[in-house]
Structures are given as structure tokens and as C-alpha cells.
Design an enzyme around this catalytic site. Structure first.
Site, short mmCIF file in Angstrom:
data_model
loop_
_atom_site.label_atom_id
_atom_site.label_comp_id
_atom_site.label_asym_id
_atom_site.label_seq_id
_atom_site.Cartn_x
_atom_site.Cartn_y
_atom_site.Cartn_z
N TYR A 76 0.82 -1.19 0.00
CA TYR A 76 0.00 0.00 0.00
C TYR A 76 0.88 1.27 0.00
CZ TYR A 76 -4.61 2.15 0.73
OH TYR A 76 -5.77 2.84 0.59
N GLU A 82 2.07 6.38 -6.96
CA GLU A 82 0.98 7.23 -7.46
C GLU A 82 1.35 8.70 -7.33
OE1 GLU A 82 -2.80 6.11 -5.66
OE2 GLU A 82 -2.23 4.00 -5.79
#
Lengths: 223, 268
Positions: A147, A154
Site C-alpha cells: 500500500y 501514485e
């Protein structure tokens, strides 16, 4: 009963297809690496898969909304939206090497591929009551490193795209105009990056709590 | 008689209240409980006859709740509270200040060196409409509305003010922008203005009619019906025409100013 078997079939079919879709991207990546020795630059090979498969995830919002899947519509919508924003709004829209062939893209792709293959496998195996403990364990454990890696990828990708968004005024509307509205996609992208600061900890903690609940105090393997 | 106060969530006994009688009300219970332990403020206290039951009203009598000596009441702390009137006054004063400040000063940090000079008349009229709307709201809060509850959770004031002040800034930014484009059509501006005014009158009419339904100092709820005022005839079609008029007012404002931001100003 017929309806139940149809919905079961549909959900198994959907989740199997999604598992296959994300696995294909993983395999294409491995193939690319074998052929070129290059970890980067795989976007050109798998961009159609990424666009189609990630867009299909919009169906998951409908699954929640119709009660087919017991999950929060808002949570699912937020998650899917963030993916769609990244894929279509940033990666597809900014055809620059640093965005499509950059480190950020590689990191996020790795995180997404592994997470999604695990997640969708978990779903169809659970529906068919064939879930091995190993898959359940992986689904609720791999996210711990993946994560943050994905989030870093991102953010890096959005950041890399910013100068191009600013210069090209992509998806933006400026004043003056007859409707007296304005929208700067560049500013929107920055705001999105800032929102990661409160949202990421919330989602990460939610997953950690889920992990405790589901894997928590079990000492026996479940079938 | 004695009432046992138990914490609704944990089941822990918090206090045993004496000096209560069968004709005591929940308010009496609250006042008595206030003297115990952490001295929780009256407005933070909520009592129920079941751990997850409905919150009892202040004026409910112990006897009518089938409570006798030794009965249990379940307590929940509602957290820090703020008055409804307070929240309304703060959340409505903000938009007035924010909008008029942007209108008057055309601040540098928003518009840079650009300046609307001369301004379009409609921009001034819009500022006037905005002022009318929020002044009306403030006056209604002070003189018209009869609130069901005295307080609400404190966190609401931040959420509500964020919403009202934020959207005030958003709309003010566009309507007062130096690059604002005047609506091409004068008829459109006139109709928008007329619609806005009619809806303001309508909204006020509904608020007054609702006030008159509820006697002073009570929290009674009655079904509203149309009165001599034609604006209240909407009661024949919907339960809360104040919202209808509010939507109408802002739709008219949007048409009048031909400004997309106006569609976000439904300040419900």
C-alpha cells in the site's frame, strides 16, 4: 434459488475475469523484462489491458449500490475513482516518458498487479468456499508494504505529470466565458495529492483493523 | 423514589438518584444527575428507558414512562454541545462578510492586479440579493424560528461553517471576478431577479407560517396547511415548501447572474 445461482455465477465470473486481467498484465511485464532486460517501459505493451481492466472496476460500485456485494458504496466509489483518475487522468493523458515509463509508474503497477490478483482471487475463492488460508493471509498481509509503495508510486506519477498539466492547460476551462466558470486540472491534481495526507492513513488503518479482525487471533487454518 | 442511572454503552452504574417522585420529569432527573460525579451539563445528558432506545424528552413524566423506585434509566453523554441559534448566527454571518468583502475589495490574492472597473450593474444587484438573503436568515434566526432542540454537537459548527463560508467564497469569486461575463440577455436578468425576490418572500412566508403553528416555548409539531397567504399554498403539494422556495431562489440567482457557481449555492 435460480436468482441466487445466477448472481453467484456472475460474481465468480467477474472476479475470475479480473484476476485473469491483472495476471495478464503481470505476465506481460515479466515477458517484457525477459525480452528487454528493462524493468521500465512496459506501458506500451500493456496499456490496453490497464485501460480496460481498471475501467471494468466501475462495475464494483454498481455491485455495492445494488446490494449484490455487501460493501460501502462510498468507499468503493472513492477507491475506484482514485484509480480511474490516475489511469485516465494522468497516465493516459500525459504521454511523457517520465509519466508512462517512469519509476512512479513501475512502483504503482507492481503494487496494483500483486494486490489486485490477490484481492480478486480472494473474492471468487471465497464465493466458491474454496479459499485457502494462504490466499487469505496474503491478501491481508501483502498490503502492509504494498500500500505505501503504491501510494508513493501514485504520488510520484502525479507529481511528474504536473508541469505538463500546467503548460498544456489539459481538461481546464479559463475565464472569461459565458458560463462564468473555471476549472484548473493542474490545481485539481495538486489538491488530490494533498488529500492523500489525511485519506491514506485512514484507509491504511482500516485495512490493519480488518487484518486484526480476520486473521487476528486465529490459531487454526480455516477451510 | 430512587432511580438508578446506568451508562448505556458499558452497563456501568453511574449514580443512584433520590429526591425524585413519580411526577418528576426527565428534566428533574437531569438536574439531579448534574449534581453527581462529573457534573455533566444538562444539554449533554440523554436518557433512555432501554440501552438503545429513543432519547426521552425533558418534559416526559417518570410515572407515564412506567418508572418506579429502583427503576433504571440509561445515560448517554452527547458530547460538547453548542446552541442551535449560535450555530445559525455564526454560519449565516460568515457568508455576508465573505461575499461583501470579496465584492468590495476585489482582493489581490484572488484577482491579482485585475480590477472590475466599472462593474456591471448585475454584479452589484447580485451582492444586494445576497445581502438580503443572509440578513433575512439572521433575522429569522433571532425572531422567527422556534427550535425543537436547544443544542447540537459542537463539531457541527465547524462542518456547517466550512460549508456555508466555503460556498460563499466560491460564488463570490466568480460573480465579482474582473473577467466576469455579463449575461447577454436583459430579460434573463430581470426574470432571474423577479424569481429570486418571489422565492425570498415565499420562503419567509413558510417560515412565519411554521412559527405560528408552534406555540412559544413549546416543541410541538403540527401538520401545516395553507393560510391566507398565497405563498403558503405550496403546503398543498409538499411538506416543506421552504426548501422549494430556497431552491427556486438560488436557481433564479444562477439565471440572473449566468454563473455556474450559483448551482452550488443551495444552502440547505
Amino acid at each position: 434459488m435460480l436468482q441466487k445461482s445466477f448472481t453467484t455465477f456472475y460474481l465468480v465470473f467477474y472476479n475470475v475475469m479480473m484476476t485473469a486481467g491483472w495476471s495478464s498484465m503481470g505476465l506481460l511485464w515479466i515477458q517484457h523484462y525477459k525480452n528487454t532486460g528493462n524493468f521500465f517501459g512496459v506501458y506500451d505493451k500493456l496499456h490496453m489491458w490497464l485501460k480496460v481492466v481498471q475501467s471494468m472496476a466501475i462495475l464494483e460500485v454498481l455491485h455495492c449500490a445494488t446490494g449484490l456485494v455487501r460493501s460501502s458504496v462510498w468507499l468503493t466509489a472513492a477507491q475506484v475513482y482514485s484509480r480511474i483518475f490516475l489511469v485516465w487522468g494522468i497516465i493516459v493523458s500525459v504521454s511523457e516518458p517520465i509519466v508512462q515509463h517512469g519509476t512512479g509508474f513501475a512502483l504503482l503497477l507492481m503494487a496494483w498487479v500483486i494486490t489486485e490478483v490477490l484481492r480478486y482471487s480472494f473474492y471468487w475463492l471465497t464465493i466458491l468456499d474454496m479459499l485457502p488460508y494462504l490466499i487469505k493471509w496474503c491478501r491481508y498481509t501483502f498490503f502492509i508494504p504494498l500500500y505505501p509503495i503504491g501510494v508513493f508510486g501514485e504520488l510520484f506519477t502525479i507529481y511528474a505529470a504536473l508541469p505538463y498539466l500546467k503548460a498544456s492547460r489539459l481538461y481546464s476551462v479559463e475565464l472569461p466565458n459565458a458560463a462564468n466558470i473555471s476549472f484548473s486540472f493542474y490545481v485539481y491534481a495538486i489538491v488530490t495529492m494533498v488529500l492523500y495526507i489525511p485519506v491514506f492513513p485512514m484507509l491504511y488503518c482500516h485495512m490493519l483493523r480488518q487484518r486484526k479482525k480476520i486473521l487476528g487471533n486465529k490459531t487454526t487454518k480455516s477451510n | 423514589m430512587e432511580i438508578v442511572v446506568v451508562h448505556a454503552a458499558s452497563g456501568k452504574e453511574l449514580a443512584r438518584l433520590n429526591n425524585l417522585s413519580a411526577s418528576s420529569t426527565i428534566l428533574d432527573v437531569k438536574k439531579t444527575f448534574h449534581k453527581h460525579g462529573k457534573k455533566v451539563a444538562l444539554h449533554r445528558q440523554a436518557f433512555r428507558t432501554e440501552p438503545k432506545g429513543r432519547t426521552l424528552n425533558d418534559n416526559e413524566v417518570l410515572k407515564s414512562l412506567q418508572l418506579s423506585s429502583g427503576s433504571t434509566l440509561y445515560f448517554k453523554d452527547l458530547g460538547p454541545q453548542v446552541g442551535w441559534k449560535t450555530v445559525f448566527l455564526v454560519e449565516y454571518a460568515g457568508p455576508l462578510v465573505v461575499y461583501l468583502a470579496i465584492y468590495w475589495f476585489q482582493p489581490r490574492f484572488l484577482y491579482g492586479r485585475l480590477h472590475a472597473d466599472p462593474r456591471f450593474p448585475i454584479t452589484t444587484i447580485a451582492a444586494g440579493c445576497w445581502t438580503l438573503h443572509y440578513t433575512k436568515r439572521l433575522l429569522e434566526t433571532l425572531f422567527v424560528h422556534r427550535f425543537s432542540h436547544a443544542t447540537m454537537p459542537l463539531s457541527n459548527i465547524f462542518k456547517n461553517c466550512g460549508y456555508y463560508w466555503g460556498f460563499a467564497a466560491f460564488i463570490a469569486y466568480y460573480v465579482n471576478h474582473p473577467l466576469y461575463t455579463n449575461p447577454a440577455n436583459e430579460l434573463q436578468m430581470k426574470l432571474g431577479f423577479l424569481g429570486f425576490m418571489l422565492c425570498e418572500v415565499g420562503n419567509l412566508s413558510i417560515h412565519v407560517a411554521l412559527r405560528n403553528l408552534r406555540p412559544a416555548g413549546s416543541t410541538e409539531r403540527k401538520i401545516p396547511v395553507a393560510t391566507w397567504n398565497p405563498f403558503t399554498s405550496l403546503f398543498n403539494f409538499v411538506s416543506c415548501p421552504n426548501y422549494t422556495y430556497e431552491i427556486g431562489a438560488w436557481a433564479s440567482f444562477t439565471v440572473m447572474t449566468q454563473c455556474g457557481a450559483g448551482t452550488y449555492s443551495y444552502n440547505l
